[in-house]
Enzyme design. Structure first.
Site, mmCIF file in Angstrom:
data_model
loop_
_atom_site.group_PDB
_atom_site.id
_atom_site.type_symbol
_atom_site.label_atom_id
_atom_site.label_comp_id
_atom_site.label_asym_id
_atom_site.label_seq_id
_atom_site.Cartn_x
_atom_site.Cartn_y
_atom_site.Cartn_z
ATOM 1 N N CYS A 212 -87.640 -22.358 9.239
ATOM 2 C CA CYS A 212 -88.033 -23.496 8.684
ATOM 3 C C CYS A 212 -89.603 -23.502 8.772
ATOM 4 O O CYS A 212 -90.272 -22.899 9.809
ATOM 5 C CB CYS A 212 -87.845 -24.615 9.760
ATOM 6 S SG CYS A 212 -88.584 -26.381 9.566
ATOM 7 N N CYS B 134 -90.886 -24.183 1.570
ATOM 8 C CA CYS B 134 -89.642 -24.871 2.334
ATOM 9 C C CYS B 134 -88.355 -24.428 2.094
ATOM 10 O O CYS B 134 -88.028 -23.843 1.143
ATOM 11 C CB CYS B 134 -89.830 -26.271 2.013
ATOM 12 S SG CYS B 134 -88.413 -27.288 2.629
HETATM 13 N N1 DGL Z 1 -86.849 -26.560 5.582
HETATM 14 C C1 DGL Z 1 -87.941 -26.922 6.262
HETATM 15 C C2 DGL Z 1 -89.016 -26.123 5.843
HETATM 16 O O1 DGL Z 1 -88.875 -24.926 5.675
HETATM 17 C C3 DGL Z 1 -88.456 -28.523 6.103
HETATM 18 C C4 DGL Z 1 -87.591 -29.790 5.702
HETATM 19 C C5 DGL Z 1 -88.108 -30.848 6.626
HETATM 20 O O2 DGL Z 1 -88.919 -31.503 6.141
HETATM 21 O O3 DGL Z 1 -87.121 -31.251 7.551
HETATM 22 O O4 DGL Z 1 -90.211 -26.419 5.832
#
Ligand code: DGL
Length: 287
Positions: free
Chosen positions: A81, A192
Site C-alpha cells: 500500500c 496506488c
Molecule cells: N491501495 C492503497 C495504496 O496503494 C490505497 C487505497 C486507499 O486509499 O485505501 O495507496
C-alpha cells in the site's frame, strides 16, 4: 510477545497488507515470482479508504496490522500500500528492526528514465502525494521531468465495489487522464496498488501510445532479494499456501478475490479488537 517470536524460519509466511484488495496486485506478482512461498494477506476493509485519512491514524493501523501478521508467524512484511508506506514505513522499520520490510513508493524513477515527451502522469492518494517518500523520489529522479498528478477521488471505492469496467469508474479516470493526455504525457505511474486492476480501462482511454507502469513485479523482485539476503527463501518445491484475512466482510472479499485474481480461497474474518489486543505492547509506538 510479538518480538519474542522466531521469524527466521524459511517456511514461515510472507505477510502482505493493504487497506483493502489493492495489495492483491502485489500478491499476484509475488505468487508468480515466488510460487513456493507461503503467504498471509490482510485487507483492512473496515478502514478503507486510507488515502484521505490522517497520517497518524494510518500509521496506527499499520503498526497493529504488522503486529498481527508477526503474531501469525510472518518472516517478512510487504506493505502493499503506497499510502501506508508513506505514513508508516520509516517508523515500522525503526520499531521492528529485526523484521525485513518491503514498502512501496510511486515508480517515478523508471518513468522519468524512459519518457520521451518528458511528461509523466502519476495516480496516487493524497497521503502518498503529501509524504516525504514521494517528495524524495521526485527530487532525486524527476528533476527534469514534468509530473502531472491526480488523486482520482472515488476510484479506490469503485474498485472495492468490483466496478472495473465502465460507468462511473471510466468517468473518474477520464477526469484524471484527459488533462494529462492534453498536456502530452507518454507514461503513467500506478501510485496506488488498487489501480493496476483498471489498467485495461486506463489503456482504453489513453490508447496504446502511453506506457503504464505497475510496480508490482519490481516489488516481488525486491521481496525475493530481501528473503535471499536474510537466508529465508522457502526452498521447498511445493506450492505455497495463502491465508487471506479481512477486517471487513468475508463475502465481499471472497467475491473480489475471484473477480480480481480468479482465485477462491478460505477468507478469515479478523476483528479489530483482536488485533488491538495483540498490539497492547505497541502502546508506545511512534504512531
Ligand atoms: N491501495 C492503497 C495504496 O496503494 C490505497 C487505497 C486507499 O486509499 O485505501 O495507496
Amino acid at each position: 510477545m510479538t518480538l519474542m517470536k522466531d521469524h527466521s524460519n524459511s517456511q514461515q509466511p510472507v505477510g502482505i497488507f493493504d487497506s483493502g484488495v489493492g495489495g492483491l496486485s502485489v500478491l499476484r506478482a509475488i505468487q508468480k515470482l515466488l510460487p513456493h512461498e507461503n503467504l498471509l494477506y490482510l485487507g483492512d476493509q473496515a478502514h478503507i479508504p486510507y488515502g484521505p485519512r490522517l497520517k497518524a491514524k494510518i500509521r496506527a493501523f499499520a503498526f497493529e496490522i504488522t503486529s498481527f501478521l508477526l503474531e501469525q508467524g510472518a518472516k517478512l512484511i510487504v506493505v502493499a500500500c503506497n499510502t501506508a508506506s508513506a505514513a508508516a514505513l520509516v517508523e515500522l522499520r525503526q520499531y521492528f528492526p529485526e523484521i525485513p520490510f518491503v514498502g512501496m513508493e510511486p515508480a517515478v524513477k523508471p518513468a522519468a528514465e524512459t519518457t520521451q515527451t518528458g511528461k509523466v502522469g502519476v495516480l496516487a492518494t493524497p497521503t502518498t502525494f503529501s509524504g516525504d517518500l514521494y517528495a524524495s523520489v521526485v527530487e532525486r529522479f524527476a528533476k527534469n521531468v514534468m509530473i502531472l498528478q491526480d488523486t482520482c477521488p472515488g476510484l479506490v471505492e469503485s474498485i472495492e465495489a468490483g466496478e472495473m469496467q465502465g460507468g462511473e469508474t471510466r468517468q473518474i479516470l477520464e477526469k484524471a487522464l484527459d488533462p494529462m493526455l492534453a498536456e502530452g504525457i507518454d507514461t503513467i505511474v500506478m501510485g496506488c496498488t488498487h489501480y493496476p486492476f483498471v489498467i485495461p480501462l486506463i489503456q482504453s482511454i489513453t490508447g496504446p501510445g502511453v506506457r503504464i507502469i505497475d510496480p508490482a513485479p519490481a516489488i516481488a523482485r525486491q521481496t525475493r532479494r530481501l528473503l535471499d539476503h536474510h537466508h529465508i527463501l522457502n526452498l521447498e518445491q511445493i506450492p505455497g499456501k495463502v491465508r487471506y484475512f479481512t477486517t471487513g466482510e468475508i463475502d465481499k472479499f471472497s467475491k473480489l478475490l475471484t473477480v480480481l485474481l480468479g482465485q477462491t480461497g478460505p477468507v478469515e474474518k479478523v476483528f479489530w479488537r483482536e488485533i488491538l489486543k495483540l498490539g497492547d505492547d505497541l502502546s508506545t509506538h511512534p504512531g
